[in-house]
Design an enzyme around this catalytic site. Sequence first.
Site: not given
Ligand code: NOJ
Length: 731
Positions: A289
């Site tokens: 993530d």
């Molecule tokens: C953080 C989020 O937890 C995730 O769901 C998302 O896809 C990513 N950022 C990218 O934006």
Amino acid sequence: MNKIFRFLALSGLVFFQTTLLAKPLYKDASAAIEARVEDLLSRMTLHEKVMQLNQYVHGTNMNLHNIGKIDDHYPLEAGSYIYYSQDPEMRNELQKKIIKETRLGIPAIFAHDVTHGFRTIYPMPIAQAASGNPVLVEQTCAMAAKESRLSGTDWTFSPMLDVARDPRWGRITETFGEDPHMNSIFGVATVKGYQGDDISSTERIAACLKHFVGYGATQGGRDYRQADISDNDLWNIHLKPFKACVDAGAATLMSAFNDINGIPCTSNRNILTDILRNRWNFSGATISDWASVSQLKDYQATVATYSEAAIRSLLAGIDIDMCSGCYSSTLDSLANINAVPIDRINEAVRSVLRLKFRLGIFDRPFTTETKREKRLMTPENIAIAERLAEESMVLLKNNNNALPLTQHKIAVIGPAATDRRIMYGEWFSHGDVNDAQTLLEGITHEFESQTEISFAKGCDFDGNDRSGFPEAIETARNADIVILCMGERGNWSCENNSRAEISIPQIQRDLIKELSATKKPLVLVLTNGRPVVLTEIEPMLDAIIEIWQPGIRGGNALAGILSGRVNPSGKLPVTFPRSAAQIPLYYSSRRGARFSPHGDYKDIPSNPLYEFGHGLGYSCFEYGNIKSDKIHLNKDDELTLSIDVRNSGDKDGKEIVHWFVTDPISSVVRPFKELKHFEKKEIKAGDKQTFTFKINPIRDLSFMDNNGNLILESGDFIISVKDKKLKINLE
Ligand code: NOJ
């Protein structure tokens, strides 16, 4: 001499043709993907390999939680970018540069969070689950995939498969609710909608299963916290939707921010390699993530340096580092001193290259540049978004048939009536809030020819300003019925939006109380991203419609339900508690140890205000008894159950039938009941439909032990649909 000269000249020509002129195998579109991967890998330097494992941002990152800005200094060798544009031009320009200016010309992948539409925004995932219609969700996701790919985005970070049972957690709105089976079915529908049969198609994109795993169990519903998950829950709840979507062929998977029992998911080899790769044979690419690799040092503090963070993540099984920079800044030198095995780097690079070949990016690196009106928000796209909004709204209460409306003077009151932002929730990709129709616009459009409509805002979503109350009360007094448009602001749920109080705010409750003194019938149109507590105001309301965050034509969809043009057919994918103090409260908890099986509180009833699966409509559905083609089966048999449902009302309608299984005696404590199948069908007024469920014992009657082994125990099982039950026996 002449002969020798001719021989040398010929050999030179052959060498020139085969070695210098011939297209390298990896550029040969007709060659097998694995051969192309190996050929390209064999030509890459260590640095080129490492760069494929990094993701950067291209364009201005508008997401509040990941704010980034246009950065011209990213290395052109990077494997992928999060792409912040809704047009292909900027992608093509960068791609051209990459292909021209890098040694091997490896094109990049462009990704974005397309979670409920690209530009044509449709309801949030929790609402999609309420529709009970995975076929429609698949079609809607296919529409989003087409808008995305035609606009230069090849990869989305969706579906989100976190099973969530705490409505205080803001991200519950991004999930398909509290049930693992429901998350599996809608997850698979989403994957198929995005990917189709072939992700190299110019209308398809790669899906990404997230967040692996247990993020929905974040402690106290506070975002980014630890998750303490029993092995029983891990295998029977949290891993289930991921397994279903891996089996459905999802191309990629993202790890979760949280730790499980002390091990951060980003560096959790047990889940990322032992389970995902070795037990499930996942062959796609894994990604961290956002910055979760560096967070191992910065926040979770399981390592002291970014190098260690990179080593742990890579060795655990993370192929791509999303935007933390740890892989790009450390892996070259770590590999040079053998601190990370080159085999693991090669393996990760293979995953990325394989994804690129599967997406067809090597053979078609550029996106055809077309006008926005040709690819975005076409009438068909808007129509399908509206249909999903209609099917996802849930009629929670309808006393004395308050709905559909028959009155001539309608008062529309509340802060949500004219607010475009509530229609979109969060993560609305390239959606423009100005495209959204408001609830009041929808109502006006539906009713204005035969009805008098008046509007007063009354109050804001929160705060203490009661100055609008008198006007709202006057407006209500002059009407026959009041439509209250209230609930949460559009940005009160999603990431980093946990809330301790999940009642609608005091100011709105006060306004409802004062309006109820007018004795006019009150219909609450509730907009929110999570279950909210309605206990105090519910007795004052004649009808309640849960509209969630319904997308671009949510106004029309609601108006159709109010007028009766649309017969509501959504059902709750999540429990609505009476009080936040009951959380966690969900239908499939395990049996308790003593006489109060659900565990009582002495000061409030122990049941929820609205149960999982609750939802009313304007038809009257009568259920027959459950029938079965046999009562005994063995583990390799199948058994077909059926139930007749009659629409005895005078309106055509759609009904969702939920099939639950209970194991009355099992070697470990099991849930009271578990959803194993559901189906939605249209039933014409006066007509009957037969719903069926084919039981496959291994799939439907088993559970997982604490090591993830499937256990199937013989004995009786109870099948239930609403209050109908049937006992079957597994020999
Ligand atoms: C953080 C989020 O937890 C995730 O769901 C998302 O896809 C990513 N950022 C990218 O934006």
